[in-house]
Write an enzyme that holds these catalytic residues in place. Structure first.
Site, PDB file in Angstrom:
ATOM      1  N   ARG A  54      28.462  57.726  64.031  1.00  7.71           N
ATOM      2  CA  ARG A  54      28.058  58.789  63.115  1.00  7.71           C
ATOM      3  C   ARG A  54      26.865  58.351  62.249  1.00  7.71           C
ATOM      4  O   ARG A  54      26.576  57.178  62.116  1.00  7.71           O
ATOM      5  CB  ARG A  54      29.219  59.185  62.204  1.00  7.71           C
ATOM      6  CG  ARG A  54      30.302  60.007  62.920  1.00  7.71           C
ATOM      7  CD  ARG A  54      31.421  60.387  61.986  1.00  7.71           C
ATOM      8  NE  ARG A  54      32.021  59.204  61.371  1.00  7.71           N
ATOM      9  CZ  ARG A  54      31.728  58.751  60.160  1.00  7.71           C
ATOM     10  NH1 ARG A  54      30.896  59.407  59.377  1.00  7.71           N
ATOM     11  NH2 ARG A  54      32.290  57.651  59.705  1.00  7.71           N
ATOM     12  N   LYS A 197      34.138  65.380  63.261  1.00  7.72           N
ATOM     13  CA  LYS A 197      34.221  65.070  61.850  1.00  7.72           C
ATOM     14  C   LYS A 197      33.579  66.192  61.017  1.00  7.72           C
ATOM     15  O   LYS A 197      33.880  66.342  59.838  1.00  7.72           O
ATOM     16  CB  LYS A 197      33.583  63.706  61.560  1.00  7.72           C
ATOM     17  CG  LYS A 197      34.498  62.514  61.953  1.00  7.72           C
ATOM     18  CD  LYS A 197      35.823  62.551  61.249  1.00  7.72           C
ATOM     19  CE  LYS A 197      36.625  61.265  61.108  1.00  7.72           C
ATOM     20  NZ  LYS A 197      37.087  60.561  62.261  1.00  7.72           N
ATOM     21  N   HIS A 216      42.806  61.875  56.122  1.00  5.57           N
ATOM     22  CA  HIS A 216      42.261  61.087  57.227  1.00  5.57           C
ATOM     23  C   HIS A 216      43.344  60.098  57.651  1.00  5.57           C
ATOM     24  O   HIS A 216      43.371  58.956  57.193  1.00  5.57           O
ATOM     25  CB  HIS A 216      40.997  60.349  56.761  1.00  5.57           C
ATOM     26  CG  HIS A 216      40.262  59.675  57.878  1.00  5.57           C
ATOM     27  ND1 HIS A 216      39.654  58.458  57.741  1.00  5.57           N
ATOM     28  CD2 HIS A 216      40.033  60.064  59.157  1.00  5.57           C
ATOM     29  CE1 HIS A 216      39.078  58.120  58.894  1.00  5.57           C
ATOM     30  NE2 HIS A 216      39.291  59.078  59.758  1.00  5.57           N
ATOM     31  N   SER A 235      37.916  53.408  59.685  1.00  2.00           N
ATOM     32  CA  SER A 235      37.649  53.179  61.105  1.00  2.00           C
ATOM     33  C   SER A 235      38.073  51.770  61.541  1.00  2.00           C
ATOM     34  O   SER A 235      37.798  50.789  60.845  1.00  2.00           O
ATOM     35  CB  SER A 235      36.162  53.385  61.376  1.00  2.00           C
ATOM     36  OG  SER A 235      35.933  53.346  62.757  1.00  2.00           O
ATOM     37  N   LYS A 239      44.728  53.460  63.163  1.00  2.00           N
ATOM     38  CA  LYS A 239      45.369  54.786  63.138  1.00  2.00           C
ATOM     39  C   LYS A 239      45.734  55.246  64.553  1.00  2.00           C
ATOM     40  O   LYS A 239      46.878  55.599  64.830  1.00  2.00           O
ATOM     41  CB  LYS A 239      44.435  55.841  62.507  1.00  2.00           C
ATOM     42  CG  LYS A 239      44.166  55.653  61.035  1.00  2.00           C
ATOM     43  CD  LYS A 239      43.341  56.801  60.472  1.00  2.00           C
ATOM     44  CE  LYS A 239      41.960  56.934  61.078  1.00  2.00           C
ATOM     45  NZ  LYS A 239      41.097  55.753  60.906  1.00  2.00           N
ATOM     46  N   THR A 240      44.732  55.253  65.440  1.00  2.00           N
ATOM     47  CA  THR A 240      44.969  55.771  66.790  1.00  2.00           C
ATOM     48  C   THR A 240      45.901  54.849  67.575  1.00  2.00           C
ATOM     49  O   THR A 240      46.886  55.297  68.164  1.00  2.00           O
ATOM     50  CB  THR A 240      43.627  55.949  67.525  1.00  2.00           C
ATOM     51  OG1 THR A 240      42.825  56.862  66.775  1.00  2.00           O
ATOM     52  CG2 THR A 240      43.833  56.484  68.934  1.00  2.00           C
ATOM     53  N   ASP A 254      44.252  61.323  63.893  1.00  2.00           N
ATOM     54  CA  ASP A 254      43.122  61.165  62.968  1.00  2.00           C
ATOM     55  C   ASP A 254      43.036  62.135  61.779  1.00  2.00           C
ATOM     56  O   ASP A 254      42.573  61.744  60.723  1.00  2.00           O
ATOM     57  CB  ASP A 254      41.818  61.263  63.766  1.00  2.00           C
ATOM     58  CG  ASP A 254      40.621  60.667  63.048  1.00  2.00           C
ATOM     59  OD1 ASP A 254      40.713  59.522  62.593  1.00  2.00           O
ATOM     60  OD2 ASP A 254      39.598  61.355  62.929  1.00  2.00           O
ATOM     61  N   ARG A 319      34.193  54.855  73.257  1.00  2.00           N
ATOM     62  CA  ARG A 319      35.291  55.754  72.889  1.00  2.00           C
ATOM     63  C   ARG A 319      35.822  56.535  74.072  1.00  2.00           C
ATOM     64  O   ARG A 319      35.096  56.797  75.033  1.00  2.00           O
ATOM     65  CB  ARG A 319      34.771  56.793  71.866  1.00  2.00           C
ATOM     66  CG  ARG A 319      34.407  56.235  70.520  1.00  2.00           C
ATOM     67  CD  ARG A 319      35.592  56.282  69.586  1.00  2.00           C
ATOM     68  NE  ARG A 319      35.266  55.691  68.295  1.00  2.00           N
ATOM     69  CZ  ARG A 319      36.073  55.768  67.239  1.00  2.00           C
ATOM     70  NH1 ARG A 319      37.219  56.403  67.332  1.00  2.00           N
ATOM     71  NH2 ARG A 319      35.742  55.202  66.109  1.00  2.00           N
TER      72      ARG A 319
HETATM   73  P1  ATP Z   1      38.726  55.533  63.833  1.00  3.43           P
HETATM   74  O1  ATP Z   1      38.902  56.201  62.490  1.00  3.43           O
HETATM   75  O2  ATP Z   1      37.344  55.017  64.023  1.00  3.43           O
HETATM   76  O3  ATP Z   1      39.206  56.382  64.967  1.00  3.43           O
HETATM   77  P2  ATP Z   1      41.222  53.974  63.988  1.00  3.43           P
HETATM   78  O4  ATP Z   1      41.831  53.684  62.661  1.00  3.43           O
HETATM   79  O5  ATP Z   1      41.843  55.038  64.806  1.00  3.43           O
HETATM   80  O6  ATP Z   1      39.625  54.179  63.795  1.00  3.43           O
HETATM   81  P3  ATP Z   1      41.825  52.315  66.238  1.00  3.43           P
HETATM   82  O7  ATP Z   1      41.100  53.133  67.254  1.00  3.43           O
HETATM   83  O8  ATP Z   1      43.308  52.417  66.238  1.00  3.43           O
HETATM   84  O9  ATP Z   1      41.249  52.613  64.789  1.00  3.43           O
HETATM   85  O10 ATP Z   1      41.324  50.829  66.396  1.00  3.43           O
HETATM   86  C1  ATP Z   1      42.057  49.661  66.122  1.00  3.43           C
HETATM   87  C2  ATP Z   1      41.505  48.595  67.043  1.00  3.43           C
HETATM   88  O11 ATP Z   1      41.940  47.312  66.655  1.00  3.43           O
HETATM   89  C3  ATP Z   1      41.964  48.816  68.471  1.00  3.43           C
HETATM   90  O12 ATP Z   1      40.908  48.486  69.333  1.00  3.43           O
HETATM   91  C4  ATP Z   1      43.133  47.828  68.592  1.00  3.43           C
HETATM   92  O13 ATP Z   1      43.328  47.380  69.914  1.00  3.43           O
HETATM   93  C5  ATP Z   1      42.644  46.683  67.715  1.00  3.43           C
HETATM   94  N1  ATP Z   1      43.704  45.822  67.100  1.00  3.43           N
HETATM   95  C6  ATP Z   1      43.793  44.499  67.219  1.00  3.43           C
HETATM   96  N2  ATP Z   1      44.812  44.003  66.499  1.00  3.43           N
HETATM   97  C7  ATP Z   1      45.407  45.051  65.895  1.00  3.43           C
HETATM   98  C8  ATP Z   1      46.533  45.168  65.009  1.00  3.43           C
HETATM   99  N3  ATP Z   1      47.229  44.118  64.602  1.00  3.43           N
HETATM  100  N4  ATP Z   1      46.865  46.413  64.581  1.00  3.43           N
HETATM  101  C9  ATP Z   1      46.139  47.498  64.961  1.00  3.43           C
HETATM  102  N5  ATP Z   1      45.069  47.434  65.789  1.00  3.43           N
HETATM  103  C10 ATP Z   1      44.694  46.222  66.268  1.00  3.43           C
HETATM  104 MN    MN Z   2      41.088  56.813  65.617  1.00  4.97          MN
END
Ligand code: ATP
Ligand code: MN
Length: 527
Positions: A54, A197, A216, A235, A239-240, A254, A319
């Site tokens: 973004r 977004k 969020h 980010s 979360k995901t 999200d 992604r």
């Molecule tokens: P966005 O808002 O950008 O979508 P997000 O909060 O959804 O971000 P995720 O897509 O869940 O973030 O990314 C977390 C990343 O960190 C993943 O690639 C996951 O494999 C990695 N990771 C490594 N260790 C951990 C952990 N202990 N807990 C969570 N995620 C982990």
């Molecule tokens: Mn996410």
């Protein structure tokens, strides 16, 4: 369906491809764009060009008497005049009119019919149409027949640059929002996430106006009780990843809203980070990247179109977007009861915050307003110093009202429904980035399980000396040694120094918000 007439928007293109399904959009994308291919898993591989993330610095919001009092003006919401918006919109329309065909996607935002928003996306790239078909809530054929006038518009002319000499614009990229006409215009960026977004930003304005909290966060629900749990985080905090949890029903990954009835997901799809994705660590997400999903900016083998998920040569931010029902245990419709737990995820690259802490209501507000995570700065050899990021409500760039508005709605709901609050560090342990290592995903999953089972509500704790939050010291399936961070550092002096430095960063950041909160919340930060 009768042919769509967009002349009222100034669009004169004859060939409007309205609400094509994935198979048709695949065909169109592959024919129109030489570098678009099908992965061996069946997902469509597409490229967003120069911008692979973004562009928050290029976001603008029209200042209008109807909403000017409501908006948190500043670096997140940079004001422009209505005339500037008109210039951007006309430029986008002029560009779209040079195309031989356009794609239009009509779909919904918000699973609760009472709050549902009808969105129309107009774009020139089939990949953008497929992305929004995937990420919004797909109407049934009947619902499309009676769709009528949209409530909100996204006009995406991302292939064409903005004119940076326009008053209020500073680059060739421009993402402009008009809250009065509920339109978003995109110029100079083809990163698809900008559209999703954009919808979220509009919801962040209109929902609180109706007394609804937009968040969020990801969300899951208990199969038996239907009660939910929400995971806030910036980010990359998880979360995901953590919401794809076979033990729970997935509500969304999200964007959610919390009403008097419970929570609902805003979206109809998920948008997962794909870097280093493996079927072993994240089986649900891996298998969702099949026909109908979009894989963005990934590198693949010319031989068999197998995706190399470890390859970050285009971007670290690769992604995958997939319809939410591609996750087996998704709950459709994506609504659930009030949360039992609010979890704040932080990826603390300093390695200071405990893997899991219980928060008082005041500490919850303090951490919600702070919105802390850390980035790992630079990839040059020897540069290991993490960089702290503070983003209010764990989503500053998407907030439209002052953060205090969302904080107030959250505090009120948490008190009313007796929700427990937790801070979970998914980042480093045993030292800062460079010395320690990231907490294993399996251990974080065990922590989240223990929160959901109720095991941590009465678990023993110890106050964190700097932050005052209660670090949980016993958690099923997690070795106790890692639950108190200072125990995991070889060099205790270094730990204390780093902890003091991080606490200082929290205090500096909070100064901006201190006058807007109660003395109890102000006192709930690090000492
Ligand atoms: P966005 O808002 O950008 O979508 P997000 O909060 O959804 O971000 P995720 O897509 O869940 O973030 O990314 C977390 C990343 O960190 C993943 O690639 C996951 O494999 C990695 N990771 C490594 N260790 C951990 C952990 N202990 N807990 C969570 N995620 C982990
Ligand atoms: Mn996410």
């Amino acid at each position: 369906m009768s042919p769509l007439d967009l002349r009222s928007q100034g669009l004169t293109v004859q060939n409007i491809k309205h609400n094509l399904g994935p198979a048709r959009l695949y065909e169109e994308a592959i024919r129109a764009e030489a570098d678009t291919v099908i992965a061996n898993s069946g997902a469509l591989i597409a490229y967003s060009g120069t911008k692979t993330g973004r562009s928050p610095k290029d976001k603008r919001v029209v200042r209008h008497p109807g909403s000017a009092q409501d908006v948190w003006w500043g670096s997140v919401n940079v004001a422009i005049e209505g005339s500037t918006f008109q210039i951007a919109k006309e430029r986008a329309i002029d560009y779209l009119n040079t195309r031989t065909s356009l794609y239009v996607v009509d779909a919904f935002a918000g699973w609760d019919p009472e709050y549902r928003v009808k969105v129309r996306v107009i774009c020139a790239r089939p990949y953008h149409a497929l992305f929004m078909h995937t990420m919004l809530i797909r109407p049934t054929l009947d619902e499309l027949e009676t769709f009528g006038e949209p409530d909100a518009w996204i006009i995406n002319a991302g292939q064409f640059p903005a004119n940076r000499h326009t008053t209020g614009m500073t680059s060739k990229t421009s993402v402009e929002l008009n809250l009065e006409t509920r339109e978003m215009v995109i110029l100079g960026t083809e990163y698809a996430g900008e559209m999703k977004k954009g919808v979220f930003t509009m919801m962040n304005y209109f929902m609180p106006r109706r007394g609804v909290l937009s968040m969020h966060c990801s969300a899951t629900a208990d199969r038996e009780t239907g009660q939910s749990s929400v995971l806030f985080g910036l980010s990359g905090t998880g979360k995901t990843t953590l919401s794809a949890d076979p033990k729970r029903e997935l509500i969304g990954d999200d964007e959610h809203c919390w009403t008097d009835k419970g929570i609902f997901n805003i979206e109809g799809g998920c948008y997962a980070k794909a870097i280093d994705l493996t079927p072993e660590a994240e089986p649900d997400i891996f298998s969702a990247l099949r026909f109908g999903a979009v894989l963005e900016n990934v590198v693949y083998s010319e031989y068999d179109h197998a995706v190399d998920f470890a390859n970050d040569s285009i971007t670290q931010n690769t992604r995958g977007a997939y319809p939410i029902e591609f996750i087996q245990n998704a709950r459709i419709p994506c609504v659930a009861g009030h949360p039992t737990d609010v979890i704040f995820l932080t990826c603390d690259a300093f390695g200071i915050l405990p893997p899991v802490s219980r928060l008082t209501p005041e500490q919850a507000m303090y951490h919600f307003i702070s919105g802390y995570t850390a980035k790992v700065a630079g990839t040059e050899v020897g540069v290991t110093e993490p960089e702290a990021t503070f983003s209010p409500c764990f989503g500053g760039p998407f907030m439209v009202w002052h953060p205090g508005k969302y904080a107030e709605l959250l505090a009120q709901r948490m008190a009313q429904h007796k929700v427990a609050a937790w801070l979970v560090n998914t980042g480093w342990s045993g030292g800062s980035h460079g010395v320690g290592s990231r907490i294993k995903l399996g251990l974080t999953r065990a922590i989240i399980d223990a929160i959901h089972s109720g095991a941590l509500r009465s678990a023993p704790t110890t106050p964190d000396p700097q932050f005052g939050i209660l670090a949980v010291t016993q958690c099923p399936e997690v070795p106790s040694e890692i639950l108190v961070p200072s125990n995991t550092w070889a060099n205790k002096t270094q730990f204390d120094d780093t902890a003091r430095r991080l606490a200082g960063l929290f205090r500096d950041n909070f100064k901006t918000y201190a006058s807007g909160v109660s003395a109890e919340v102000r006192a709930a930060g690090p000492s």
